[in-house]
Scaffold this active site. Sequence first.
Site, PDB file in Angstrom:
ATOM      1  N   CYS A 138       0.835  -1.203   0.000  1.00  0.00           N
ATOM      2  CA  CYS A 138       0.000   0.000   0.000  1.00  0.00           C
ATOM      3  C   CYS A 138       0.869   1.251   0.000  1.00  0.00           C
ATOM      4  O   CYS A 138       0.641   2.189  -0.771  1.00  0.00           O
ATOM      5  CB  CYS A 138      -0.935  -0.025   1.206  1.00  0.00           C
ATOM      6  SG  CYS A 138      -2.125   1.342   1.245  1.00  0.00           S
ATOM      7  N   CYS A 164      -6.309  -3.479   7.049  1.00  0.00           N
ATOM      8  CA  CYS A 164      -7.470  -2.593   6.959  1.00  0.00           C
ATOM      9  C   CYS A 164      -8.614  -3.165   6.127  1.00  0.00           C
ATOM     10  O   CYS A 164      -9.766  -2.824   6.357  1.00  0.00           O
ATOM     11  CB  CYS A 164      -7.055  -1.232   6.414  1.00  0.00           C
ATOM     12  SG  CYS A 164      -6.546  -1.221   4.685  1.00  0.00           S
TER      13      CYS A 164
END
Length: 390
Positions: free
Chosen positions: A124, A220
């Site tokens: 990410c 997440c």
Amino acid sequence: MSGAADMDAAIESARQAVGLPVGARVVAAMSGGVDSTVVAALLAKAGYDVVGVTLQLYDHGAALKKKKGACCAGQDIHDARLAAELIGIPHYVLDYESRFKDAVIDQFADSYLKGQTPVPCIRCNQTVKFRDLLDVARDLGAEAMATGHYVRRAIAGNRSQMRKAVDHSRDQSYFLFATTQAQLDYLRFPLADLEKPQVRGVAAALGLKIAAKPDSQDICFVPSGDYRTLIDRLRPQGREAGEIVHMDGRVLGKHGGITDYTIGQRRGLNVAVGEPLFVTKLDPDNRRVIVGPREALLTASLILEETNWLGDQATIEEAARDGAPVLARVRSTRQPSPARLSMDDDNRISVVFDEGEEGVAPGQACALYDPADPDRVLGGGFIQSTTAVV
């Protein structure tokens, strides 16, 4: 922190970390957590032209139902928006769902299917945040982008160095090893000199509602914390049954899917041979889980792919040909181990450990540090394959 003097010190620390004239435009990446919110607030207090940007990385409705302790959720977007309003800065929410799925979620699922152990937070940072978001920051006319990561950026000569944060217990340099030199030149990390209790103190002193907000713990995009459920949905072929095989060739039992296992795993094997057994290798092509004694987990060397280099040599290939000594960190929770870089017969970058390193898994990251200056990050790569200690 408490008192005007402490607040002034935090603001000055942020100003030093940015290193730009007061009034310069800085984009603050705001996740909705306490760290990034404090960064935005300190930069505004320091006199910069701050623009807050938050990324929506997956379905907003599903995010609102996420449990506490996970980052980037819908509540976090709401918190970031409220904080920006309180701080008095413009705030934008960017829909990056498609990019995030392609660059992070799909790669995460594919890695498990290949018998690897991925680190999605690194992917990410490497793609969505430090590549795509940096482009947005430049489009907004910003001279730099600031984040709430606990890592230090230092200038040595005409180059930027990445270094561990002053609070080693919070240091995130392992997750940022893939930050390129060009990205590091543009990024700023205003929390480098602060410890977490100080950051929360700043948040409380500024009247920010997120001062006591829990830190994110989970991946997440895994709402339940059970990543296997996500993988089963995205890659159901990982549920194909196979054999659990001892490294000496004995078939010890059956398993219900290779994605249930990771290198170094002991629990949940459901086989008994009178000695503790660990997963030592995954063979996805033959749907086999290889197990053996703990000593079989010792790794003598590993091959790196997708490397990044921040050291003094021109390239990591040059450093490998020179046999450069390094400190190699194969997991975020493990201390770096003495090793050296090398080139194998196929001209691949390898890391050769001075002593056997336990539980090294393909797909994980290997961050490299300078033995002569252990706080300095030299770069690293993703682990392609390993060679066991004979």
